[in-house]
Design an enzyme around this catalytic site. Structure first.
Site, PDB file in Angstrom:
ATOM      1  N   HIS A   1       0.819  -1.215   0.000  1.00 56.41           N
ATOM      2  CA  HIS A   1       0.000   0.000   0.000  1.00 56.41           C
ATOM      3  C   HIS A   1       0.851   1.264   0.000  1.00 56.41           C
ATOM      4  O   HIS A   1       0.373   2.341  -0.366  1.00 56.41           O
ATOM      5  CB  HIS A   1      -1.020  -0.005   1.138  1.00 56.41           C
ATOM      6  CG  HIS A   1      -0.472   0.219   2.507  1.00 56.41           C
ATOM      7  ND1 HIS A   1      -0.194  -0.813   3.389  1.00 56.41           N
ATOM      8  CD2 HIS A   1      -0.174   1.351   3.174  1.00 56.41           C
ATOM      9  CE1 HIS A   1       0.242  -0.315   4.529  1.00 56.41           C
ATOM     10  NE2 HIS A   1       0.270   0.991   4.422  1.00 56.41           N
TER      11      HIS A   1
ATOM     12  N   ASP B   1       1.276  -7.790   2.093  1.00 53.61           N
ATOM     13  CA  ASP B   1       1.406  -6.344   1.924  1.00 53.61           C
ATOM     14  C   ASP B   1       2.877  -5.917   1.794  1.00 53.61           C
ATOM     15  O   ASP B   1       3.487  -5.419   2.735  1.00 53.61           O
ATOM     16  CB  ASP B   1       0.755  -5.631   3.115  1.00 53.61           C
ATOM     17  CG  ASP B   1       0.420  -4.179   2.811  1.00 53.61           C
ATOM     18  OD1 ASP B   1       0.946  -3.646   1.821  1.00 53.61           O
ATOM     19  OD2 ASP B   1      -0.359  -3.580   3.564  1.00 53.61           O
TER      20      ASP B   1
ATOM     21  N   SER C   1       3.974   2.103   8.436  1.00 54.66           N
ATOM     22  CA  SER C   1       3.712   1.157   7.356  1.00 54.66           C
ATOM     23  C   SER C   1       5.006   0.874   6.606  1.00 54.66           C
ATOM     24  O   SER C   1       5.688   1.794   6.150  1.00 54.66           O
ATOM     25  CB  SER C   1       2.678   1.727   6.390  1.00 54.66           C
ATOM     26  OG  SER C   1       1.416   1.777   6.994  1.00 54.66           O
TER      27      SER C   1
END
Length: 709
Positions: free
Chosen positions: A84, A220, A644
């Site tokens: 992402h 991810d 992240s």
């Protein structure tokens, strides 16, 4: 009596002060945490994590793209981050013919690695406490206004002096709400290329449905490479990768760039966020996302065009729902109020603490005043500027203001920028979506904001269109030339200052000017005044907490809120119990992906190749000792946005996985932390390597990594 009083405070503080698994620690000061980390299981030293005297782990961690974290995993600058985090670049490189979102992308040779102009990776080289220099000439008698001026001047002077002495980019960052300052030296890499990414059915498996929740089965990750002087970057340090996985109770730590937290806000502020602002944002975004979903399900091209937009809106939308629920269920506001009562009692023990009590008291009237302007800003950004045509028109407002006296070079530069904006805008624009969004957002905007305190364009819907929002939207999209790429290009090709007045009459430019004029004239000054007062109160309140907490809870360190600077957070692997009779274990496997598979729902489609590998159990050396392919795991590391892509590391400092999310029940951790439900979610590095090796067959990337069996 005093002893009893302090004991009572200590009990209350158990719910508000950092525990072993709470805190975002400044790496340069990690020696303070070393003993605790080693007692929890860490086998290395703080100096191994952060050092300016020799290579250390900090030399393998970067701020990726200004909003995520990445880690270097080879001596050739190979970099891992989340899918992402790289999503926008995957989307930009995608077309209908080369749909990397759906198919994935793998550079099988260095020549196939894709340039990403504008993408940066920033690496911290050193940080130095300069608090005394920045607060030089600040005294108890200095007013807030004078203090701000002195601090600004001292920062400017110090940065200018230090920049002359180094090749690195220099800045000064504030910590503890302006009670401490650090001088930061950063190396900025401007050549970062895309190397690999799994298809979205892997990298985004579960989509918005699974976002922010556990159990997760999302691969991810995406792969990039840092280049320097046209060659792959040779880092001072790169992470060794562990294939040993994790067990319940294992020590872990996360090294990354957390964005923003507000752990030390007063109760009145938390209440405004959770019960006033966030519910509005959630409602508006729900309406927009429903519209996006409807059109994306019908058209593959639209799905690609709006994939990144949907992901950007949806991420915050679901998080804020979790924050609202978490604070209510956890009784966060009540616990803040209990702390404040103890804080006030502490203040009353000494006359020189009265300023700290007054700061807490003064928050309430300021936040009451601020709410009006906060909501006006929220509706402008979440409703008005969510209309893509109006947001796009904002780029042309300056061109519409040029005159015959405007220098031609300034006009040429402006037109060149607008050409790029135009190309990017129309590549990912679908007018029917925008029209429907416009009707929904303008309807909500008009209903929420009073007639005497909103942009004039909203009142004109009443006076000129008899309150019919749909009629106004039809007019807006029917008359604006900015809805046509061909017409916009023609304007730019033939633009002269004499045409500016005609451009200024475009209804989209009129609309955005109306919104921005209202904001600049009626909202921004008072909003800025309120935020300045709030920031000054927060500084004093924070100073009071910095004095109170060590006195009543001396064994606890106090960490600063996240501010996009490099931090270390640590905790142990473990499941959790979010609700009565609900218990989660600490890891998920590929079995769970197959259990969730649903070919009729895009977010749960399993690719043919992944199913083939699952059916044959062809996991290679990446399978866990239990024989299954582990996908993700959770631990008690205090993370937030910006983390992240952060490396999650074991007791030896070896890479276990990539942090990519938090549990939905614990998303309130930006405001209030509860170790029982605040867990970070990471993709298992073995699943990442399995996908690179077995799924994609990109052996060259595996070969350049250092892997510990």
């Amino acid at each position: 009596m005093k002893k009893l009083f302090l004991t009572t405070i200590a009990i209350i503080l158990c719910g508000t002060i950092s525990r072993a698994d709470e805190g975002m620690w400044i790496p340069a000061l990690l020696q303070k945490n070393e003993a605790e980390m080693q007692a929890m299981g860490m086998k290395i030293t703080a100096d191994d994590i952060y050092s300016i005297n020799h290579s250390s782990m900090k030399d393998a961690v970067v701020l990726f793209g200004g909003g995520c974290t990445g880690e270097i995993v080879s001596d050739q600058g190979l970099l891992l981050t989340n899918h992402h985090c790289g999503y926008g670049w995957i989307q930009k490189h995608s077309t209908v013919e080369h749909d990397y979102l759906t198919e994935g992308f793998w550079a099988m040779t260095p020549e196939e690695e894709l340039a990403c102009p504008g993408l940066t990776a920033i690496m911290l080289k050193n940080m130095v406490d300069v608090t005394e220099k920045i607060l030089f000439n600040v005294t108890e008698e200095t007013t807030d206004e004078e203090r701000a001026k002195i601090v600004k001047e001292n920062i400017k002077k110090l940065v200018e002096e230090m920049q002359k002495e180094t090749e690195y980019e220099v800045s000064v960052e504030s910590f503890y709400q302006g009670n401490q300052y650090f001088l930061m030296y950063n190396e900025v890499f401007k050549d970062v290329r895309m190397v690999g990414a799994p298809p979205s059915n892997i990298g985004k498996f579960g989509g918005d449905t699974d976002n922010w929740v556990w159990p997760r089965h999302t691969g991810d990750f995406s792969i990039f490479r840092i280049y320097k002087d046209g060659q792959p970057y040779k880092p001072d340090y790169h992470f060794t990768i562990s294939l040993n996985g994790v067990e319940e109770g294992d020590f872990t730590f996360v090294f990354g760039y957390p964005a923003r937290t507000n752990e030390y806000l007063p109760a009145v502020a938390v209440n405004q966020e959770a019960n006033v602002v966030y519910p509005v944002v959630v409602d508006l975004r729900t309406q927009i996302l429903d519209i996006y979903n409807k059109y994306q399900e019908k058209d593959a091209k639209v799905r690609i065009q709006y994939a990144s937009k949907h992901a950007g809106l949806g991420n915050g939308w679901k998080k804020w729902m979790g924050v609202i629920e978490g604070i209510r269920n956890f009784k966060g506001i009540e616990k803040k109020q209990a702390f404040e009562e103890a804080y006030n009692n502490w203040c009353m023990q000494a006359r020189n603490r009265m300023k700290y009590m007054h700061a807490l008291r003064d928050f309430t009237p300021v936040y009451e005043e601020y709410e009006k302007y906060r909501m006006a800003t929220t509706y402008l950004t979440e409703a008005g500027l969510s209309i893509e045509l109006i947001d796009f028109a904002a780029n042309f407002a300056k061109l519409a203001d040029v005159t015959k006296d405007t220098p031609q070079e300034e006009i040429d530069e402006l037109i060149n920028d607008l050409r790029q904006e135009t190309t990017a805008f129309f590549k990912d624009y679908y007018q029917p979506i925008d029209e429907e969004v416009a009707v929904a957002m303008l309807t909500a905007y008009r209903a929420a904001q009073p007639e005497d305190f909103r942009p004039e364009i909203l009142n004109e819907i009443d006076t000129k269109f008899k309150g019919d929002v749909k009629s106004y939207v039809d007019y807006l999209f029917g008359k604006s030339i900015l809805i046509s790429e061909e017409k916009v290009v023609a304007i730019l090709d033939s633009f002269k200052p004499s045409k500016a007045k005609k451009l200024a009459k475009d209804p989209a430019i009129i609309a955005v000017n109306s919104m921005m004029d209202f904001y600049v004239e009626n909202v921004m000054p008072k909003s800025r005044e309120c935020t300045n007062r709030i920031n000054n109160l927060r500084r004093v309140y924070m100073e009071g907490q910095m004095k109170m907490i060590p006195e009543v809870y001396p064994e606890r360190n106090l960490y600063p809120d996240a501010n996009f600077t490099l931090r270390v957070t640590y905790g142990k692997v473990g499941g959790f119990k979010p609700k009565d009779a609900v218990t989660y274990r600490h890891f998920t496997t590929l079995d769970g992906i197959m259990q969730k598979e649903n070919p009729d729902i895009y977010d749960y489609v399993v690719t043919e190749r992944l199913r083939e590998l699952y059916d044959t159990k062809d996991f290679g050396r990446y399978a866990d000792k239990d024989g299954t392919m582990h996908v993700a795991f959770i631990a008690g590391n205090h993370t937030t946005g910006g983390n992240s892509g952060s490396p999650i590391l074991n007791a030896n400092g070896e890479l276990l996985g990539l942090n990519f999310d938090r549990t939905w029940e614990g998303t309130m951790s930006d405001l209030i932390y509860d170790p029982s439900i605040c867990k970070n979610i990471s993709v298992d590095i073995r699943y990442v390597l399995f996908l690179i090796d077995k799924y994609a067959g990109c052996q060259r990337l595996i070969d350049e990594m250092t892997i510990a069996e």
